[in-house]
Design a protein around this motif. Structure first.
Motif, PDB file in Angstrom:
ATOM      1  N   LEU B 286       0.862  -1.184   0.000  1.00 32.73           N
ATOM      2  CA  LEU B 286       0.000   0.000   0.000  1.00 32.73           C
ATOM      3  C   LEU B 286       0.899   1.235   0.000  1.00 32.73           C
ATOM      4  O   LEU B 286       1.722   1.414   0.888  1.00 32.73           O
ATOM      5  CB  LEU B 286      -0.902  -0.008   1.234  1.00 32.73           C
ATOM      6  CG  LEU B 286      -1.821  -1.232   1.356  1.00 32.73           C
ATOM      7  CD1 LEU B 286      -2.553  -1.219   2.696  1.00 32.73           C
ATOM      8  CD2 LEU B 286      -2.818  -1.272   0.205  1.00 32.73           C
ATOM      9  N   VAL B 287       0.716   2.069  -1.009  1.00 29.19           N
ATOM     10  CA  VAL B 287       1.661   3.151  -1.256  1.00 29.19           C
ATOM     11  C   VAL B 287       1.058   4.518  -0.936  1.00 29.19           C
ATOM     12  O   VAL B 287      -0.027   4.851  -1.408  1.00 29.19           O
ATOM     13  CB  VAL B 287       2.086   3.138  -2.746  1.00 29.19           C
ATOM     14  CG1 VAL B 287       3.199   4.152  -2.994  1.00 29.19           C
ATOM     15  CG2 VAL B 287       2.523   1.747  -3.172  1.00 29.19           C
ATOM     16  N   ASP B 288       1.802   5.310  -0.173  1.00 26.20           N
ATOM     17  CA  ASP B 288       1.413   6.700   0.052  1.00 26.20           C
ATOM     18  C   ASP B 288       2.087   7.565  -1.029  1.00 26.20           C
ATOM     19  O   ASP B 288       1.440   7.989  -1.991  1.00 26.20           O
ATOM     20  CB  ASP B 288       1.810   7.134   1.471  1.00 26.20           C
ATOM     21  CG  ASP B 288       1.464   8.596   1.752  1.00 26.20           C
ATOM     22  OD1 ASP B 288       1.112   9.323   0.807  1.00 26.20           O
ATOM     23  OD2 ASP B 288       1.546   9.019   2.919  1.00 26.20           O
ATOM     24  N   ALA B 289       3.377   7.815  -0.881  1.00 25.37           N
ATOM     25  CA  ALA B 289       4.161   8.557  -1.877  1.00 25.37           C
ATOM     26  C   ALA B 289       3.446   9.809  -2.390  1.00 25.37           C
ATOM     27  O   ALA B 289       3.327  10.027  -3.588  1.00 25.37           O
ATOM     28  CB  ALA B 289       4.545   7.642  -3.043  1.00 25.37           C
ATOM     29  N   GLY B 290       2.950  10.611  -1.472  1.00 24.10           N
ATOM     30  CA  GLY B 290       2.356  11.888  -1.862  1.00 24.10           C
ATOM     31  C   GLY B 290       0.847  11.932  -1.737  1.00 24.10           C
ATOM     32  O   GLY B 290       0.243  13.002  -1.727  1.00 24.10           O
ATOM     33  N   ARG B 291       0.220  10.760  -1.648  1.00 18.83           N
ATOM     34  CA  ARG B 291      -1.250  10.752  -1.642  1.00 18.83           C
ATOM     35  C   ARG B 291      -1.817  11.438  -0.409  1.00 18.83           C
ATOM     36  O   ARG B 291      -2.843  12.129  -0.499  1.00 18.83           O
ATOM     37  CB  ARG B 291      -1.757   9.311  -1.761  1.00 18.83           C
ATOM     38  CG  ARG B 291      -1.625   8.797  -3.203  1.00 18.83           C
ATOM     39  CD  ARG B 291      -1.549   7.296  -3.284  1.00 18.83           C
ATOM     40  NE  ARG B 291      -1.503   6.856  -4.672  1.00 18.83           N
ATOM     41  CZ  ARG B 291      -0.395   6.813  -5.416  1.00 18.83           C
ATOM     42  NH1 ARG B 291       0.757   7.221  -4.909  1.00 18.83           N
ATOM     43  NH2 ARG B 291      -0.441   6.402  -6.666  1.00 18.83           N
ATOM     44  N   THR B 292      -1.160  11.253   0.741  1.00 21.68           N
ATOM     45  CA  THR B 292      -1.707  11.875   1.953  1.00 21.68           C
ATOM     46  C   THR B 292      -1.631  13.403   1.886  1.00 21.68           C
ATOM     47  O   THR B 292      -2.309  14.086   2.636  1.00 21.68           O
ATOM     48  CB  THR B 292      -1.014  11.372   3.242  1.00 21.68           C
ATOM     49  OG1 THR B 292       0.399  11.365   3.025  1.00 21.68           O
ATOM     50  CG2 THR B 292      -1.468   9.978   3.595  1.00 21.68           C
ATOM     51  N   LYS B 293      -0.815  13.932   0.955  1.00 23.17           N
ATOM     52  CA  LYS B 293      -0.790  15.397   0.805  1.00 23.17           C
ATOM     53  C   LYS B 293      -2.118  15.911   0.250  1.00 23.17           C
ATOM     54  O   LYS B 293      -2.449  17.083   0.371  1.00 23.17           O
ATOM     55  CB  LYS B 293       0.329  15.815  -0.149  1.00 23.17           C
ATOM     56  CG  LYS B 293       1.717  15.709   0.460  1.00 23.17           C
ATOM     57  CD  LYS B 293       2.713  16.401  -0.448  1.00 23.17           C
ATOM     58  CE  LYS B 293       3.807  15.430  -0.829  1.00 23.17           C
ATOM     59  NZ  LYS B 293       4.620  15.886  -1.947  1.00 23.17           N
ATOM     60  N   LEU B 294      -2.863  15.020  -0.426  1.00 22.99           N
ATOM     61  CA  LEU B 294      -4.151  15.438  -0.989  1.00 22.99           C
ATOM     62  C   LEU B 294      -5.292  15.269   0.004  1.00 22.99           C
ATOM     63  O   LEU B 294      -6.378  15.819  -0.173  1.00 22.99           O
ATOM     64  CB  LEU B 294      -4.461  14.610  -2.241  1.00 22.99           C
ATOM     65  CG  LEU B 294      -3.620  14.919  -3.483  1.00 22.99           C
ATOM     66  CD1 LEU B 294      -3.741  13.795  -4.490  1.00 22.99           C
ATOM     67  CD2 LEU B 294      -4.064  16.230  -4.102  1.00 22.99           C
ATOM     68  N   ILE B 295      -5.036  14.466   1.041  1.00 17.73           N
ATOM     69  CA  ILE B 295      -6.091  14.157   2.019  1.00 17.73           C
ATOM     70  C   ILE B 295      -6.430  15.402   2.841  1.00 17.73           C
ATOM     71  O   ILE B 295      -5.553  16.176   3.200  1.00 17.73           O
ATOM     72  CB  ILE B 295      -5.594  13.034   2.967  1.00 17.73           C
ATOM     73  CG1 ILE B 295      -5.577  11.706   2.245  1.00 17.73           C
ATOM     74  CG2 ILE B 295      -6.422  12.947   4.232  1.00 17.73           C
ATOM     75  CD1 ILE B 295      -6.896  11.009   2.207  1.00 17.73           C
ATOM     76  N   GLY B 296      -7.712  15.559   3.122  1.00 15.30           N
ATOM     77  CA  GLY B 296      -8.115  16.595   4.074  1.00 15.30           C
ATOM     78  C   GLY B 296      -8.154  18.000   3.495  1.00 15.30           C
ATOM     79  O   GLY B 296      -8.912  18.830   3.947  1.00 15.30           O
ATOM     80  N   GLY B 297      -7.367  18.275   2.468  1.00 11.29           N
ATOM     81  CA  GLY B 297      -7.317  19.632   1.931  1.00 11.29           C
ATOM     82  C   GLY B 297      -8.355  19.867   0.852  1.00 11.29           C
ATOM     83  O   GLY B 297      -9.268  19.056   0.653  1.00 11.29           O
TER      84      GLY B 297
END
Ligand code: SF4
Lengths: 215, 463
Positions: B286-297
């Motif tokens: 399961l890869v984050d690699a930047g995806r959590t930067k899009l979360i919540g915003g």
């Protein structure tokens, strides 16, 4: 901290939720899964067998009918003759006992090999909406038999035609405790359109998919 | 090189232009035809967007549920924070099982990671098995479309490439070329020890991974080698089998203009007792690699994306320049949002501007992502971070100041309208505009007739 903990914490922090998961959140997820509601479904005509045939044919699947299981070898022999294919195949164990030899066929119930040309399988059920076969893996239903040979012949019982994929899942939930290792939905022979978007049948899987509809 | 420079080169590429023309006809029309089959398409589309939002709203809990159910079935779940982590984990799995040859089915996440290079430098043989990706591997090129990776190449180019790399007679017939690739790849399928795939979706309810394919290579990659590694973004989780069914009504229709792809494979755990085939070991990364930067915003909606490619197929900019001009893995409108987020706005400066904001992408998007709105937000961010070129910022500042001084604004506009009129030729067109060469290089600029709107308005209200 582990990568897992970091990622999960980043998600929760970004969404303004406390790091520890609340019981209500877990309960809501568990409840949703227990209910697994269906989404809106498109209209599919009441005659689902006609719809299945129509869709399957439009996907370049071919079709024949057999009255009883005992009629299968003759139908297979006829098809292979028409297609100019060698009278040899590998089948799932459920068809091992049929009188293949009487039709001049050499059919073995074993694991398929890379150079076997014809694979004969059953199907878990068939889906009318899209003209699709639903296949469940298991010791007696190995998925490679429908994949490696250039020709795939599948026996589908008429009463196992269901309307949509949702009904396939419902059937599976009713008849089995858990998902098998692989559920494959097959809609016609393998194909590719990678070169100049020109559809070409027979990419890495079968060139031909032939169905025997069993009454 | 920036988008603008690359785009210029692509516009001048005759072969590419002829290849891109086909996209319109097949994918755009195909989508329209297949969508018309659904009597309740708007409802299905609403439901699909809601399913993706439900998963994103409690992403961590759904991922945790997926992990529990997958683990219970014998799958080993790994978490990767970065692209390098993905590469390291795959290398470790390969070492653990003594892997020498890896076969891959198409996966955009592994393109993000440049996984092939990482594996090859560890001494592994890597073979792409999707026909398009195989062609690109031979040609040493990156994909230019997320669904049709080799859309930029013509049949002639493939003929030349196969003849050269396969040391075989040059074939020109497309089915013959496909047969040649099939025969080259079959031995690899049968001899590889590890299969690497992506996942179109992962299902929390059952801990399964799902891939949609047409060629059958995806089924081979997930069935034949003794180790299967599925690599996918954390946002790909979907709650239930019913939910994934709803999404599957839209993905093939919007991707390739098919009601359903040839194969949809749902795999849950490794080979079971008594099975004749299937991998002995099944790993999911399961890869984050930047995806959590899009979360919540304010860009979270982007994570609804199911990677169908409809936004690029319908984009007039993509249709004109193709995928390579976008410079990284994801092209088109979705890429113009993902690339700056994943690799940094400062590394993808002109991408948020590589769109006309015509809105076709959001009309075509099956999960209702408001792509133009998100592009606008990125443009605002660029401005706030001072990433706009100084002359653009200065010009906008000057204009802003002027606009806040209405009478001066009026005077300036009067002068400008007359000056422009004086520059016009007999047809009322300006051939070349000072400071506006980018506009007049390829077309004439229609000149104003000499008076401003305010002047005309005043004159007419007096009359
Ligand atoms: S943004 Fe929408 S249209 Fe574009 S690839 Fe993703 S889901 Fe498809």
């Amino acid at each position: 901290m582990s990568a897992r903990a970091n990622i999960l914490a980043r998600i929760r922090t970004a969404q303004g939720r406390a790091i520890t998961v609340r019981t209500e959140e877990r309960d809501a997820v568990a409840q949703y899964i227990a209910a697994h509601p269906q989404g809106p479904r498109p209209q599919v005509d009441a005659d689902i067998e006609a719809r299945f045939r129509d869709r399957a044919l439009s996907l370049a699947t071919t079709m024949d009918e057999v009255k009883t299981v005992a009629d299968i070898p003759a139908a297979v022999a006829r098809y292979l003759r028409e297609q100019n294919l060698a009278p040899a195949a590998v089948c799932w164990p459920e068809f091992a006992g049929l009188d293949w030899a009487a039709q001049g066929l050499k059919v073995e119930a074993r694991a398929v090999r890379g150079d076997d040309l014809v694979g004969i399988t059953g199907a878990f059920c068939a889906i009318a909406e899209t003209g699709t076969l639903m296949m469940c893996s298991g010791p007696d239903t190995p998925p490679a038999t429908s994949l490696l040979p250039e020709t795939h012949i599948a026996v589908v019982a008429r009463r196992r035609i269901v309307t949509g994929m949702e009904d396939g899942w419902t059937l599976l939930r009713r008849e089995r405790d858990a998902l098998p290792r692989a559920v494959n939905f097959i809609s016609g022979p393998s194909r590719t359109a990678d070169i100049e978007q020109t559809v070409t049948l027979g990419a890495h899987g079968p060139y031909r998919v032939h169905l025997l509809l069993l009454s | 090189m920036h988008f603008k420079a690359r785009a210029g080169a692509k516009l001048a590429d005759v072969r590419l232009q002829s290849a891109l023309k086909k996209l319109q006809g097949n994918f755009v029309k195909g989508r329209a035809d297949r969508v018309a089959e659904l009597d309740n398409f708007p409802d299905i589309r609403d439901a699909a967007a809601a399913i993706r939002d439900r998963a994103l709203a409690n992403l961590d809990v759904w991922l945790d549920t997926f992990e529990q159910n997958a683990t219970a079935r014998g799958t080993v779940v790994h978490w990767a924070e970065t692209h390098d982590d993905v590469n390291r984990i795959v290398r470790e799995i390969a070492a653990q099982h003594g892997v020498r040859k890896v076969i891959k089915s198409k996966s955009m996440v592994t393109e993000e990671c440049a996984l092939n290079d990482a594996l090859e430098s560890a001494g592994l043989e890597v073979v792409e098995t999707d026909l398009g990706e195989y062609i690109l591997q031979l040609a040493k090129e990156p994909p230019s479309h997320i669904v049709a990776p080799v859309v930029h190449k013509t049949r002639d180019e493939v003929s030349d490439l196969f003849a050269e790399k396969h040391h075989a007679p040059r074939l020109t017939d497309i089915p013959a070329l496909c047969r040649e690739a099939r025969e080259k790849l079959r031995p690899h399928f049968l001899s590889a020890d590890m299969g690497v795939s992506g996942a179109n979706f992962i299902i929390a309810e059952t801990g399964s991974t799902l891939i949609v394919t047409n060629e059958g290579n995806g089924r081979m990659v997930t069935t034949l080698p003794k180790v299967h590694v599925a690599i996918t973004g954390i946002e790909k989780v979907v709650p239930t089998l019913e939910d994934v069914t709803t999404l599957l009504r839209l993905l093939p229709r919007h991707g390739t203009g098919q009601s359903i792809t040839n194969y949809i494979s749902v795999t849950t755990g490794p080979r079971r007792a008594g099975d004749l085939d299937g991998p002995e070991h099944f790993h999911v990364i399961l890869v984050d690699a930047g995806r959590t930067k899009l979360i919540g915003g304010d860009l979270q909606e982007m994570l609804r994306c199911i990677r169908c490619g409809a936004c690029m197929n319908h984009c007039p900019v993509y249709q004109s320049v193709g995928g390579h001009a976008y410079g990284w893995v994801y092209p088109g409108p979705m890429g113009a949002i993902l690339t700056p987020t994943y690799i940094g706005l400062e590394n993808a400066r002109d991408l948020p501007n590589a769109a006309t904001l015509c809105g076709q992408c959001s009309v075509a998007c099956p999960v209702k992502i408001p792509l133009p709105d998100l592009l606008r937000k990125l443009r605002e961010r660029q401005f706030e971070q001072g990433l706009k070129p100084w002359h653009e910022v200065a010009a906008l500042r000057a204009w802003g100041w002027l606009a806040r001084h209405p009478s001066l604004y009026g005077v300036m506009m009067r002068i400008q309208a007359r000056a422009l009129k004086a520059m016009a030729n007999r047809e009322g067109m300006i051939r070349s505009l000072p400071f506006g060469g980018g506009w007049t290089d390829r077309r004439d600029f229609p000149a104003p007739e000499g008076r401003t709107f305010r002047e005309l308005y005043k004159a007419r209200s007096k009359a």
